[in-house]
Design a protein around this motif. Sequence first.
Motif, mmCIF file in Angstrom:
data_model
loop_
_atom_site.group_PDB
_atom_site.id
_atom_site.type_symbol
_atom_site.label_atom_id
_atom_site.label_comp_id
_atom_site.label_asym_id
_atom_site.label_seq_id
_atom_site.Cartn_x
_atom_site.Cartn_y
_atom_site.Cartn_z
ATOM 1 N N SER A 343 46.620 37.561 48.180
ATOM 2 C CA SER A 343 46.531 36.096 48.128
ATOM 3 C C SER A 343 45.923 35.503 49.391
ATOM 4 O O SER A 343 45.408 34.388 49.378
ATOM 5 N N SER A 344 45.960 36.263 50.499
ATOM 6 C CA SER A 344 45.418 35.749 51.761
ATOM 7 C C SER A 344 43.921 36.020 51.917
ATOM 8 O O SER A 344 43.306 35.575 52.877
ATOM 9 N N LYS A 345 43.350 36.775 50.972
ATOM 10 C CA LYS A 345 41.927 37.118 51.052
ATOM 11 C C LYS A 345 41.082 36.171 50.198
ATOM 12 O O LYS A 345 41.597 35.400 49.389
ATOM 13 N N THR A 346 39.784 36.280 50.393
ATOM 14 C CA THR A 346 38.837 35.584 49.521
ATOM 15 C C THR A 346 38.181 36.633 48.641
ATOM 16 O O THR A 346 37.346 37.410 49.104
ATOM 17 N N ILE A 347 38.601 36.702 47.400
ATOM 18 C CA ILE A 347 38.103 37.721 46.471
ATOM 19 C C ILE A 347 37.028 37.100 45.590
ATOM 20 O O ILE A 347 37.302 36.166 44.823
ATOM 21 N N GLU A 348 35.808 37.611 45.705
ATOM 22 C CA GLU A 348 34.687 37.058 44.943
ATOM 23 C C GLU A 348 34.303 37.935 43.761
ATOM 24 O O GLU A 348 33.674 37.464 42.818
ATOM 25 N N TYR A 349 34.652 39.231 43.806
ATOM 26 C CA TYR A 349 34.336 40.137 42.706
ATOM 27 C C TYR A 349 35.379 41.254 42.693
ATOM 28 O O TYR A 349 35.963 41.597 43.735
ATOM 29 N N PRO A 350 35.671 41.836 41.530
ATOM 30 C CA PRO A 350 36.776 42.792 41.400
ATOM 31 C C PRO A 350 36.729 43.974 42.364
ATOM 32 O O PRO A 350 37.772 44.373 42.910
ATOM 33 N N TRP A 362 44.746 52.883 39.733
ATOM 34 C CA TRP A 362 45.391 52.591 38.450
ATOM 35 C C TRP A 362 45.705 51.103 38.321
ATOM 36 O O TRP A 362 45.619 50.539 37.232
ATOM 37 N N GLN A 363 46.033 50.468 39.434
ATOM 38 C CA GLN A 363 46.281 49.027 39.402
ATOM 39 C C GLN A 363 44.975 48.270 39.176
ATOM 40 O O GLN A 363 44.952 47.272 38.440
ATOM 41 N N PHE A 364 43.911 48.746 39.798
ATOM 42 C CA PHE A 364 42.607 48.107 39.638
ATOM 43 C C PHE A 364 42.195 48.112 38.166
ATOM 44 O O PHE A 364 41.752 47.102 37.619
ATOM 45 N N LYS A 365 42.358 49.262 37.533
ATOM 46 C CA LYS A 365 41.957 49.403 36.133
ATOM 47 C C LYS A 365 42.737 48.442 35.230
ATOM 48 O O LYS A 365 42.176 47.850 34.305
ATOM 49 N N ARG A 366 44.015 48.237 35.526
ATOM 50 C CA ARG A 366 44.853 47.410 34.667
ATOM 51 C C ARG A 366 44.780 45.917 34.991
ATOM 52 O O ARG A 366 44.798 45.086 34.088
ATOM 53 N N TYR A 367 44.738 45.594 36.278
ATOM 54 C CA TYR A 367 45.029 44.216 36.660
ATOM 55 C C TYR A 367 43.937 43.504 37.454
ATOM 56 O O TYR A 367 44.101 42.315 37.756
ATOM 57 N N ALA A 368 42.855 44.175 37.805
ATOM 58 C CA ALA A 368 41.840 43.553 38.666
ATOM 59 C C ALA A 368 41.277 42.270 38.061
ATOM 60 O O ALA A 368 41.125 41.250 38.754
ATOM 61 N N ALA A 369 40.957 42.319 36.786
ATOM 62 C CA ALA A 369 40.366 41.136 36.141
ATOM 63 C C ALA A 369 41.319 39.954 36.198
ATOM 64 O O ALA A 369 40.910 38.818 36.494
ATOM 65 N N LYS A 370 42.597 40.190 35.923
ATOM 66 C CA LYS A 370 43.580 39.115 35.950
ATOM 67 C C LYS A 370 43.749 38.581 37.368
ATOM 68 O O LYS A 370 43.829 37.355 37.583
#
Length: 379
Positions: A343-350, A362-370
């Motif tokens: 939450s403290s970062k600026t995420i522009e792409y997955p 495994w978390q990336f595969k499941r939840y990155a888009a959300k």
Amino acid sequence: MNLLPFQYVTEKDQLLGAVRDLSACSEIGVDIEGDSLFHYQDRVCLIQITGNGKNFIFDPLLLDSVESLSVLFQNERIVKIFHGAEYDLISLKRDFKFSIISIFDTVLAARALGLKAFSLQHLVWLYFNIPLEKTHQKANWSRRPVPKDQLEYAYKDTFFLPELYEKLSTEVKNKGRWDQIEEECHLLEKREWDEKRFSSEQYLKLKGAKELLPDSQKVLRELVVTRENLSREVDRPPFKVISNEDLLQMATGRPHSLAELKLLFPRESAPVYRNPAFWIKAIHEGEQSQIPLPVKAKKNGTPPTPEEEKRFSEMKKWRDSQAVEEGVEPAMILSTDMLRAISSKTIEYPDQLLELGLLRHWQFKRYAAKICSFFPKSK
């Protein structure tokens, strides 16, 4: 299910024979017993291994070396099954420099399945309907000879692990979480022993220490140093020399004589009376100390912005809801520390979530888009 006998390995030829037998296994259950409750420096006192229906208890205190076990731990095709692996792995690396790969942790698997209770005792009852006694959990494992009832207790900690592995791994795969367990267990292979040397500032870890007035904090600091020195000298854990509560009571009351000490601790059997002169001297030295108290370290980074705090709150709400939907505890989705970091970062792409080391694969595969949906889309 009939419990099989065990072999207590105390000689080199027994060790080599056991290694030959276990080398033919595709999976082995592993556990250790240590003596942290009885000695200043924790050490591995027994190593239990079960494979192909054979149960071995290796005694590193009687064997000249257990180095021969390294061929098992380094064998990639043999799955090493632990229940709560981290402590065992760190202890084995600390004492014997073992490199251990191909790990399966039954605690991680049980949590991935959403089980609310995952002690070995609970899992053995759940899957085998057999009560597992834990009467010797706090026994003195450094005592030699090891009593027979303790050896019988020890081998049962690995006896069930191979069958438990078969059941849990099947259920984890059926639940679609095998990639999670594989990755988390692979990360366990990298756990290392981090020797934490004693520091006088550790007095701040005692509950209530930070609320004391500065003069009392100086006394408490000296009392904690005295306890550490005594603990090392008599080879006992610090908590068995004297409790944190007794140290705090002395730092607050500050007795300067045996008579004043007796007013503070009326019970004649109180641990403080084993070494009363040491504590009175420590109190005096603490009061006279000119060494400044540690300055409270500033937390790294800056406080979260209102936008970051809002994003953290929204992500946490989603995480908790997702955990309910998947039937697991929230930490098995994302830990709160992970949420705070993201939450403290600026995420522009997955892919940033992986590049910055914020998610497991495994978390990336499941939840990155959300997760990315909580960040404003770049224009």
